[in-house]
Scaffold this active site. Structure first.
Site, mmCIF file in Angstrom:
data_model
loop_
_atom_site.group_PDB
_atom_site.id
_atom_site.type_symbol
_atom_site.label_atom_id
_atom_site.label_comp_id
_atom_site.label_asym_id
_atom_site.label_seq_id
_atom_site.Cartn_x
_atom_site.Cartn_y
_atom_site.Cartn_z
ATOM 1 N N ALA A 97 0.842 -1.211 0.000
ATOM 2 C CA ALA A 97 0.000 0.000 0.000
ATOM 3 C C ALA A 97 0.872 1.253 0.000
ATOM 4 C CB ALA A 97 -0.908 0.002 1.222
ATOM 5 N N ASP A 139 -4.559 -0.647 5.256
ATOM 6 C CA ASP A 139 -3.183 -0.372 4.825
ATOM 7 C C ASP A 139 -3.091 0.911 3.995
ATOM 8 O OD1 ASP A 139 -2.842 -2.892 5.892
ATOM 9 O OD2 ASP A 139 -1.502 -3.579 4.304
#
Ligand code: PMV
Length: 299
Positions: A97, A139
């Site tokens: 991420a 995330d």
């Protein structure tokens, strides 16, 4: 011309897996996460350090497919991205991420595209889906927003004010498992025993609520105890490993208030709250061959 951007990694203090099913998680952004730079290129490409590998949208890799997300909104662009990962890949610290958000920011900045925070989150989620199938969103939200907070899927992040500095100690077990595989394994257990698994998720949610209060009240002893209880519930979901358990036990024996796996499990990292025993915990982990680090939350 080169345009630079960065994004944070994250550590889940409590609540992983249950967060996929609508329960809250308590998580903190950690930096440095990923730094990226964008410059003129030949088509769209991404070189990732320290792996020394270059990816392109059509190369058949997950990162190649993730680059297609960028290519779709920045079409017809000759852009080269360079990214430096400061997080272990696949270690439960939100590296994919952070990579996505850093690359998006560098690319958009370079092309003079204004990205609203909402659009940035939307594109980062599309990037994450390539790696994780059906992510909760914790995330990429922490990667983009930073801070410490309570995250609920579909609702987003509510920041928690941490009044004083709090050290978290991290160890990388060296083991690796795919987040997608771990999430799917929990989904199979839930399909077999829906009531039992939902009760486990509810118990985790209640720990998260209490941990939020403990964090805001700067009560690391209670926070640690709640993390230990969360670890037991994660073990019951079969996402822990012998090595993760051994690292958690070693941390507690070295004086940590609490320790647990962080992220999807099956390997990856463990996190401990240990106050002035942080050095002793790192020593115990290093004696077991783990790489360790410290991150600081709060002001
Ligand atoms: O292992 P990581 O850093 O991808 O964290 C996964 C956290 C889970 O709760 C297991 C999945 C999710 O999407 O929230």
């Amino acid at each position: 011309m080169t345009t630079r951007a960065s994004a944070c990694g994250k550590v889940i203090l409590l609540g992983e897996h249950a967060v996929v099913y609508g329960r809250p998680a308590l998580a903190a952004a950690i930096s440095p996460g990923v730094d990226a730079s964008a410059s003129h290129g030949d088509g769209l490409s991404l070189t990732v350090s320290p792996w020394g590998q270059t990816f392109r949208p059509e190369d058949g890799t997950d990162l190649g497919r993730a680059l297609q997300v960028l290519g779709a909104v920045m079409h017809g662009t000759d852009l080269h991205l360079d990214a430096t990962m400061h997080l272990p890949g696949g270690g439960g610290l939100g590296s994919s991420a952070a990579l996505g958000v850093a690359c998006l920011r560098a690319a958009a900045g370079h092309l003079g595209m204004g990205l609203t925070p909402e659009r940035e989150l939307e594109l980062a989620l599309a990037w994450e889906k390539v790696f994780h199938g059906n992510p909760s969103g914790v995330d990429h939200t922490l990667a983009a927003r930073g801070g410490v907070g309570r995250y609920v899927k579909g609702e987003g992040l509510t920041l928690v004010r941490v009044p004083e500095r709090l050290s978290l100690v991290l160890a990388d077990s060296g083991e690796r498992a795919s987040t997608r595989a771990m999430v799917e394994s929990v989904a199979r257990q839930r399909a077999r025993r829906p009531e039992a698994v939902d009760q486990t998720f509810d118990a985790i949610a209640s720990l998260v609520g209490r941990a939020e209060v403990a964090l805001a009240a700067m009560d690391p002893l209670t926070l640690g105890e709640l993390m230990n209880l969360n670890q037991a519930l994660l073990s019951s979901l079969l996402v822990s490993t012998e090595r993760l358990e051994a690292l958690c036990v070693a941390a507690r024996e070295a004086g940590a208030f609490g320790a647990k796996l962080t992220g999807a499990g099956g390997g990856g990292c463990v996190v401990a709250v240990a106050g002035n025993r942080s050095g002793a915990v790192r020593g115990a982990w290093e004696a077991l061959g783990a790489r360790t680090s410290v991150v600081e939350l709060g002001p």
